[in-house]
Motif scaffolding. Structure first.
Motif, mmCIF file in Angstrom:
data_model
loop_
_atom_site.group_PDB
_atom_site.id
_atom_site.type_symbol
_atom_site.label_atom_id
_atom_site.label_comp_id
_atom_site.label_asym_id
_atom_site.label_seq_id
_atom_site.Cartn_x
_atom_site.Cartn_y
_atom_site.Cartn_z
ATOM 1 N N ALA A 74 5.856 102.507 77.685
ATOM 2 C CA ALA A 74 6.836 101.619 78.314
ATOM 3 C C ALA A 74 7.573 100.646 77.607
ATOM 4 O O ALA A 74 8.209 99.385 78.110
ATOM 5 N N GLY A 75 7.431 100.812 76.169
ATOM 6 C CA GLY A 75 8.378 99.991 75.213
ATOM 7 C C GLY A 75 7.505 98.614 74.945
ATOM 8 O O GLY A 75 7.950 97.850 74.227
ATOM 9 N N PHE A 76 6.178 98.611 74.880
ATOM 10 C CA PHE A 76 5.477 97.414 74.773
ATOM 11 C C PHE A 76 4.374 97.607 73.478
ATOM 12 O O PHE A 76 3.808 98.695 73.532
ATOM 13 N N PHE A 77 4.360 96.966 72.584
ATOM 14 C CA PHE A 77 3.641 97.007 71.228
ATOM 15 C C PHE A 77 2.399 95.992 71.677
ATOM 16 O O PHE A 77 2.281 94.940 71.127
ATOM 17 N N ASN A 78 1.335 96.702 72.005
ATOM 18 C CA ASN A 78 -0.069 95.683 72.425
ATOM 19 C C ASN A 78 -0.547 95.906 71.026
ATOM 20 O O ASN A 78 -1.227 97.126 70.882
ATOM 21 N N ILE A 79 -0.850 94.766 70.320
ATOM 22 C CA ILE A 79 -1.659 95.187 69.156
ATOM 23 C C ILE A 79 -3.022 94.177 69.372
ATOM 24 O O ILE A 79 -3.721 93.641 68.508
ATOM 25 N N GLY A 80 -2.993 93.877 70.630
ATOM 26 C CA GLY A 80 -4.284 93.031 70.823
ATOM 27 C C GLY A 80 -5.502 93.585 71.482
ATOM 28 O O GLY A 80 -6.570 93.321 71.824
ATOM 29 N N THR A 141 -0.255 88.983 71.795
ATOM 30 C CA THR A 141 -1.287 89.717 71.648
ATOM 31 C C THR A 141 -2.257 89.591 70.440
ATOM 32 O O THR A 141 -3.653 89.677 70.499
ATOM 33 N N LEU A 142 -1.302 89.489 69.093
ATOM 34 C CA LEU A 142 -2.258 89.455 68.056
ATOM 35 C C LEU A 142 -2.815 87.942 67.869
ATOM 36 O O LEU A 142 -4.171 88.033 67.611
ATOM 37 N N ALA A 274 -6.894 101.252 65.336
ATOM 38 C CA ALA A 274 -6.514 101.845 66.683
ATOM 39 C C ALA A 274 -4.937 101.900 66.599
ATOM 40 O O ALA A 274 -4.447 103.047 67.076
ATOM 41 N N VAL A 275 -4.306 100.927 66.465
ATOM 42 C CA VAL A 275 -2.645 101.109 66.414
ATOM 43 C C VAL A 275 -2.309 102.112 65.385
ATOM 44 O O VAL A 275 -1.484 102.759 65.654
#
Lengths: 348, 517
Positions: A74-80, A141-142, A274-275
């Motif tokens: 969906a265009g989001f970069f969750n690196i949390g 998220t970071l 995981a990213v």
């Protein structure tokens, strides 16, 4: 189809290149490259218990990595993932230690549910900031990762601390053996079934539901999605929630599985790895499964290598870092292509 | 037409290309194109969407290396595919799509990209404003200089691109479809400007769509069809309109028979869309709505005329549910929808052709089938099994697109690989699906070629005849006069005049400029 093959080939080349660079650095530093690589293979596959260890490390990577895949769709970069993983593990720990007398199955289910909710909430906060105010989710998220790590430290050094612990790092008490779903190897039929089911469900969600298609449209062009009557904010929140829920679930599996207790700063790399796993897996579900096993093998080898070579433990982390570095370079190009048209409209 | 000091036949052509060929995979974009453009004239380049105009222009500007052939500017051969060399040879380009960095202020963008001599590496803002004051007069005054590009309305961005190209001391100026986004007045101003350039000895090559514009602006015309040069450069004075349109369209193909439209009509005349004293908030460059009263009934096309930037965008956004209504009410299909979410309006039969088809109408990188199926993604289907069949989605998308004669290779190709006309057909195939009650069409033919324009207009008429209501927002007066049953004029966010056919062009024009207030 040729586009997909091209991307696959470029990723394989990239990973191979990382191996070459690492070998070069090890060789310059005077280590026996042959020994190191044969040790890696032993540590990941052939040595006793190595294959199990590979799978054990692949499990959290896969669960968190699938969350990253969902976010990206969906265009989001969750690196949390790291913080969401910690919060999940903490929530499961609180349930398990707070209800020691409870029936095992119920405690495990409640602990898992609590972990999912904790991971989900930890992700929804930056998610809300993103869809409401347009705050860059990469930053938030970071940053939430650090807060999550501190919450873990507080619990393990404070209220949940094992008073009889002798180790240098603070750790919690162990949860009762009955609450565990694996032995210390971290692999059991239950866990494998669970992870397999999650992977299939995520794949179905992304590729075979209307919501999956909606996420794809929002990820590609939120402006157009809005004109089509799609509630872009809702899609964003659900996406962040799902993504965090998977990382929280990984935390529960860790506690009820191989961990049995929480140690300050345990598995410190798993969220970021995981990213990389998701990216090397080309942001597809099955690709992520393959990449998770690959990186699980690396992790297993990192732990094994000091036994057979004179290599200091961090040396193989170099290979890790090398893949992460090259994948990030590739990712920059992807993100740059996307941001031009996409990111503005999500917030308005 | 007077031709200023007709060039001697022996004169070196300002631009000469020889046997240019460009292919993209299996698609032949240009084939054996040889063209001489005499200096100091305005040359028009015309052709249908996908005929190769943009490719030719890019080759001339050094942005696309040809597979074969060569380009000469003023007798000197250009290295192939070298944009710097082309610029150094005195060639300036105005692109069809915007190329200026959105986060820059106008003054910064001009300083950075216009290559006007005399600038410094380190600058002060006041100094920049001084340097670009004259240029700014063309685009709405000095105040605009400190505005960021991304905050400018489309029209101003387009004018700015032109100002930027003309600010250099170019000997050859190439404009790729510069009129696509401009108002009629702005088009006149542009043509006047091109004529002044010509009189100063500059050679102009301009890609145009409308034959009327070609007749108004050009000295010579060249026609591309399917990548080949089929006509020209020929003197405009020696060509009839008919010869020209035959050259563009080619032998009749029958590909454009009218498409029947099924709309949910039940014969009775009723009001489908009604806005009562609706006001909305203003945006940075467009006034909000001011107490708008408007209704669209079954079987009618209501036209909205107005100079762009007078609230048309607000109107469409409010109806779509993307902008909030501050005051007043809106009824759609008999249901109060003043603050209903966008999805509910869509489900109630509202369909939209947005202003900007490439960013609002489609997702360029999503596959065509997904673009086509977008409307199936909203609303709840609680009883239905949650898993869907992609094959079924793709098949239905393909059927709809075939019905609307969208030309595509595969349903999985990205939408950006379609030409402009086909993108619009794709949007129509999606929006005009059964269930339609009201269609709001914003600039539905802007930038489309001749054949595609006719197709869209026929479709709108077909829709009305089938009983639907159409709200047509356009800046093309001829189009509005031809299609509208009633015509409303917007000015400053209000509806200032209402007309019924037959229309008086002067009266409508007066209303558009606010002379009636």
């Amino acid at each position: 189809m040729t586009g997909g093959l091209q991307r696959l080939a470029s990723t394989v080349v990239l990973v191979g290149f990382s191996f070459l660079l690492t070998a070069l650095i090890l060789w310059i530093s005077g280590y026996g490259v042959g020994d190191v690589f044969s040790g890696t293979i032993q540590g990941a596959i052939t040595a006793t218990g190595a294959a199990t260890s590979t799978v054990r490390w692949a499990i959290p990577l896969l669960l968190i990595g699938l969350g990253v895949v969902i976010g990206f769709r969906a265009g989001f970069f969750n690196i949390g993932g790291q913080g969401q993983f910690y919060m999940g593990a903490c929530a499961a720990l609180v349930v398990a230690l707070g209800w020691r007398e409870g029936p095992a199955t119920l405690v495990i289910l409640c602990g898992t549910a609590a972990a999912i909710i904790a991971g989900l909430s930890w992700s929804l906060l930056p998610g809300y900031l993103r869809v409401r105010f347009g705050t860059d989710e990469v930053l938030t998220t970071l940053m939430m990762n650090f807060i999550g790590a501190l919450v873990l430290q507080y619990l393990t050094a404070g209220p949940m601390r094992n008073p009889s612990g002798t180790g240098q790092t603070a750790a919690s008490e162990r949860i009762p053996e009955a609450f565990r779903i694996t032995d210390s190897s971290g692999v059991s039929a239950t866990v494998l079934l669970l992870v397999g089911a999650v992977a299939v469900l995520v794949w179905l969600l992304l590729e075979r539901t209307r919501f999956g298609l909606t996420m794809t449209l929002v990820g590609r062009n939120p402006t157009m999605a809005r004109w089509q009557g799609i509630d872009v904010r809702r899609v964003g929140l659900v996406t962040f929630g799902l993504s965090g829920a998977l990382a929280g679930l990984a935390g529960a599996v860790e506690l009820h599985g191989p961990g049995a207790r929480l140690v300050t700063g345990f598995s410190p790399e798993v969220g970021f790895t995981a990213v990389v796993v998701a990216l090397v897996g080309l942001l597809s579900v099955w690709g992520t499964v393959v990449a998770a096993i690959f990186f699980g093998g690396l992790q297993s080898a990192i732990l094994f290598l000091p036994i057979v070579t004179d290599l200091p433990p961090p040396a193989l982390v170099l290979l890790h870092g090398m893949v992460a570095f090259l994948v990030t370079v590739k990712l920059r190009a992807v993100r740059r292509r996307r941001t031009g048209s996409a990111s503005e409209a999500v917030t308005s | 037409m007077t031709v200023p000091s007709g060039p001697a036949p022996a004169a070196v052509p300002a631009v000469r290309c020889r046997s240019l060929g460009v292919s993209f995979g299996a698609v032949r974009a240009l084939h054996d194109v040889s063209l001489d453009l005499a200096p100091g004239r305005i040359h028009a380049l015309v052709g249908q969407n996908g005929a190769g105009k943009t490719t030719l222009v890019k080759v001339l500007g050094g942005l696309q290396a040809p597979d074969s052939g060569e380009v000469h500017i003023a007798g000197r051969k250009l290295p192939s595919g070298d944009a710097r060399a082309a610029r150094a040879a005195g060639l300036a380009m105005v692109h069809q799509h915007f190329s200026l960095p959105p986060s820059f202020t106008v003054a910064e963008a001009l300083e950075l990209t216009a290559f006007r001599p005399g600038g410094r590496s380190v600058y002060r803002r006041a100094e920049l404003r001084r340097r670009w004051r004259t240029a700014a007069a063309e685009i709405g005054g000095e105040a605009v200089l400190s505005t960021r590009i991304r905050d400018l309305p489309v029209e101003t961005r387009q004018s700015l691109e032109i100002v930027r190209a003309l600010a250099t001391d170019a000997r050859v100026v190439i404009l790729d479809e510069p009129t696509a986004l401009l108002t009629p007045t702005a088009i006149d101003t542009l043509f006047e400007r091109l004529r002044r350039l010509r009189d100063d000895g500059v050679t102009v090559l301009v890609v145009l769509h409308k034959l009327r514009e070609v007749a108004a602006a050009a000295d010579t015309v060249s026609v591309l069809r399917d990548g080949e040069l089929v006509l020209g450069p020929s003197e405009m004075s020696e060509l009839s309109q008919g010869q020209l349109s035959d050259a563009i369209v080619g032998p009749a193909s029958g590909a454009d028979r009218a498409v029947g439209v099924e709309a949910a009509a039940n014969g009775e005349r009723q009001t489908l869309l009604e806005l009562v004293r609706v006001s909305s908030r203003e945006s940075a460059f467009e006034p909000g709505l001011r107490r708008i009263d408007l209704s669209v009934d079954t079987s009618e096309i209501v036209g909205i005329a107005g100079v762009e930037g007078n609230g048309q965008r607000s109107l469409v956004s409010v109806i779509a549910g993307l902008d909030a209504v501050v005051e007043g009410s809106m009824v759609l299909g008999g249901t109060e929808m003043t603050s209903a979410p966008s999805a509910r309006r869509r489900l109630r039969g509202l369909r939209l052709v947005p202003f900007d088809r490439n960013s609002e109408g489609i997702s360029r990188r999503a596959p065509v089938w997904l673009n086509q199926s977008a409307l199936r993604l909203i609303g709840r289907h609680p009883r239905r099994f949650p898993l869907i069949s992609l094959r079924q989605y793709k098949r239905q998308a393909a059927e709809a697109m075939d019905h609307w004669q969208v030309r595509y290779d595969s349903v999985t190709q990205p939408a950006e690989s379609l030409s402009g006309g086909n993108v619009q057909r794709l949007i129509l195939s999606r929006e005009m699906a059964p269930g339609l009650e009201v269609l709001v069409a914003a600039q539905p033919t802007r930038g489309l070629d001749f054949a595609a324009t006719n197709f869209v207009r026929r479709s709108l008429r077909g829709l009305r005849d089938a009983g639907a209501g159409v709200l047509l927002v356009s800046s093309d007066l001829d189009e509005l006069f031809e299609l509208s049953d009633r015509l409303l004029v917007m000015y400053g966010g209000s509806i200032v005049a209402r007309f019924e056919a037959p229309y008086d062009r002067r009266a409508v024009g007066d209303a558009m400029t606010g002379a009636l207030r």
